[in-house]
Design a protein around this motif. Sequence first.
Motif, PDB file in Angstrom:
ATOM      1  N   ASN A 128      11.936 -14.733   3.498  1.00  9.86           N
ATOM      2  CA  ASN A 128      11.448 -14.145   4.741  1.00  9.86           C
ATOM      3  C   ASN A 128      10.604 -12.918   4.460  1.00  9.86           C
ATOM      4  O   ASN A 128      11.052 -11.783   4.602  1.00  9.86           O
ATOM      5  CB  ASN A 128      12.620 -13.790   5.650  1.00  9.86           C
ATOM      6  CG  ASN A 128      13.305 -15.013   6.202  1.00  9.86           C
ATOM      7  OD1 ASN A 128      12.649 -16.005   6.515  1.00  9.86           O
ATOM      8  ND2 ASN A 128      14.615 -14.961   6.322  1.00  9.86           N
ATOM      9  N   GLU A 129       9.342 -13.134   4.047  1.00 11.19           N
ATOM     10  CA  GLU A 129       8.446 -12.026   3.801  1.00 11.19           C
ATOM     11  C   GLU A 129       7.271 -12.096   4.770  1.00 11.19           C
ATOM     12  O   GLU A 129       6.725 -13.175   5.023  1.00 11.19           O
ATOM     13  CB  GLU A 129       7.932 -12.049   2.354  1.00 11.19           C
ATOM     14  CG  GLU A 129       9.004 -11.700   1.327  1.00 11.19           C
ATOM     15  CD  GLU A 129       8.425 -11.524  -0.071  1.00 11.19           C
ATOM     16  OE1 GLU A 129       7.225 -11.833  -0.256  1.00 11.19           O
ATOM     17  OE2 GLU A 129       9.153 -11.078  -0.958  1.00 11.19           O
TER      18      GLU A 129
ATOM     19  N   SER B 263      14.424  -3.171  13.480  1.00 12.31           N
ATOM     20  CA  SER B 263      13.496  -2.370  12.679  1.00 12.31           C
ATOM     21  C   SER B 263      13.816  -2.502  11.199  1.00 12.31           C
ATOM     22  O   SER B 263      12.903  -2.597  10.353  1.00 12.31           O
ATOM     23  CB  SER B 263      13.549  -0.906  13.118  1.00 12.31           C
ATOM     24  OG  SER B 263      14.742  -0.262  12.689  1.00 12.31           O
ATOM     25  N   ARG B 264      15.084  -2.530  10.879  1.00 12.27           N
ATOM     26  CA  ARG B 264      15.490  -2.666   9.470  1.00 12.27           C
ATOM     27  C   ARG B 264      15.198  -4.073   8.956  1.00 12.27           C
ATOM     28  O   ARG B 264      14.834  -4.264   7.788  1.00 12.27           O
ATOM     29  CB  ARG B 264      16.970  -2.313   9.343  1.00 12.27           C
ATOM     30  CG  ARG B 264      17.246  -0.863   9.751  1.00 12.27           C
ATOM     31  CD  ARG B 264      18.712  -0.566   9.935  1.00 12.27           C
ATOM     32  NE  ARG B 264      19.403  -0.399   8.666  1.00 12.27           N
ATOM     33  CZ  ARG B 264      20.698  -0.154   8.543  1.00 12.27           C
ATOM     34  NH1 ARG B 264      21.456  -0.062   9.634  1.00 12.27           N
ATOM     35  NH2 ARG B 264      21.242   0.003   7.358  1.00 12.27           N
ATOM     36  N   MET B 265      15.360  -5.052   9.833  1.00  7.80           N
ATOM     37  CA  MET B 265      15.037  -6.427   9.456  1.00  7.80           C
ATOM     38  C   MET B 265      13.565  -6.561   9.078  1.00  7.80           C
ATOM     39  O   MET B 265      13.216  -7.095   8.013  1.00  7.80           O
ATOM     40  CB  MET B 265      15.368  -7.366  10.622  1.00  7.80           C
ATOM     41  CG  MET B 265      14.973  -8.822  10.400  1.00  7.80           C
ATOM     42  SD  MET B 265      14.867  -9.765  11.953  1.00  7.80           S
ATOM     43  CE  MET B 265      13.250  -9.221  12.571  1.00  7.80           C
TER      44      MET B 265
ATOM     45  N   GLY C 246       9.236  -6.691   4.581  1.00  9.07           N
ATOM     46  CA  GLY C 246       7.993  -6.210   4.008  1.00  9.07           C
ATOM     47  C   GLY C 246       6.966  -5.742   5.015  1.00  9.07           C
ATOM     48  O   GLY C 246       5.848  -5.360   4.631  1.00  9.07           O
ATOM     49  N   ALA C 247       7.307  -5.747   6.299  1.00 13.42           N
ATOM     50  CA  ALA C 247       6.362  -5.316   7.324  1.00 13.42           C
ATOM     51  C   ALA C 247       6.318  -3.793   7.414  1.00 13.42           C
ATOM     52  O   ALA C 247       7.280  -3.102   7.073  1.00 13.42           O
ATOM     53  CB  ALA C 247       6.750  -5.905   8.677  1.00 13.42           C
TER      54      ALA C 247
ATOM     55  N   ALA D  64      14.695   1.807  10.454  1.00 17.76           N
ATOM     56  CA  ALA D  64      13.702   1.877   9.377  1.00 17.76           C
ATOM     57  C   ALA D  64      12.322   1.951  10.000  1.00 17.76           C
ATOM     58  O   ALA D  64      12.070   1.367  11.053  1.00 17.76           O
ATOM     59  CB  ALA D  64      13.818   0.657   8.462  1.00 17.76           C
ATOM     60  N   GLY D  65      11.430   2.670   9.351  1.00 17.90           N
ATOM     61  CA  GLY D  65      10.063   2.783   9.841  1.00 17.90           C
ATOM     62  C   GLY D  65       9.750   4.163  10.379  1.00 17.90           C
ATOM     63  O   GLY D  65      10.513   5.113  10.222  1.00 17.90           O
TER      64      GLY D  65
END
Length: 365
Positions: A2-3, A29-31, A36-37, A53-54
């Motif tokens: 899943n990238e 957000s962490r997913m 890699g987004a 994340a982000g």
Amino acid sequence: MNEVKNIHICLVTISLAKGGAERAVANQSRMWHDMGARVTIVVLNHEIAYPYAGQIWSLDRKKSQKVSFGRWSRFQQLKKFLKTEQPDFVIDHRPKNNYAKEWLYKKWLYRGLQIIYVTHSAHVPMYMTQWPKYFARLCQSNWANVGVSQWIEKNVLGSYAMKKTQHIPNGIEPTWTQDHMEASQVAQRPYLLWYGRLDDSVKDISFLIKAYTQSKAPSLGIDLRIMGQGPDRARLEKKSRETGHEACIVFMDFQADPRPIIAGARAVLLTSFFEGFPMVLIEALSLATPVISLDINSGPNEIIRDQQNGLLVGQRNSRIFAQAIDCMCLDEYFYQLCRDNAQDSVRHFSMAQIATQWKALVTHE
């Protein structure tokens, strides 16, 4: 694998605190970050309690930059940000309860962007505005319209002939089941647990208190813990005192990390009038805690396997719900069966599984 490298995802939410939908956004957000987004989270109110994340872009923070900075000016700042950054996808998780405001979002703020709307509740006015038929027309040009439960996709989005609909449930972040305090460290007395926002018009905590006092749990020394904040806390505390069982009904403040308390509970309870895809149920089951829920719209019957990982109560009848509490408290064999089945029953809600669905949606794979 899943990238989704070289994709910029912008998540839009009211906040990252207090509610299950907000926790789901933080998890998402962490997913996306792990896939890699590049992730940006636009928060309208700068309340942040959940790990994310982000990059945070806070509309609320903008008002402190100038005394005269009004709401319209802040929205202009957000428009400028979106125009400059040009995210590949804007995934909007906000409640949408005002048609005029949503027209502004869709026709002006989001113009020229790929938009995905996520509906987190079965209550139509909360996510489809006061004019759902016209709101559905606004959404026809969206990249996708996602419901977090099968029921929402069919009976909310589908009822208004919304196009490009899909069901993607909320997921459990991998770290949720790791590194939390052992249940034995949390409390000496056994307890049942309810947690969430103390809004009785939605969560019907009054019903829960009544059912608990009608059960045998108080006489067995099994407390009811009610964890969270909200507008009805004082009134509910007063109601608990009036039952004569106030020593057994314990109110607790909101916890950013409630895992030790969930893991230590005999069962997690849900008595809402409506939900979307209740995070409390999958969070509890992933920590091997059985659940008891009213069979409401929507979500519980997509999560609970009745008499296998918990109990679904078909009527909003406090005595029947009390009987379900008694079953979970008195029948040790049944309780252990539900506990043993709990974690396996929600493995398909792992973030890895959910990531596959989101990747397919944005890449059309």
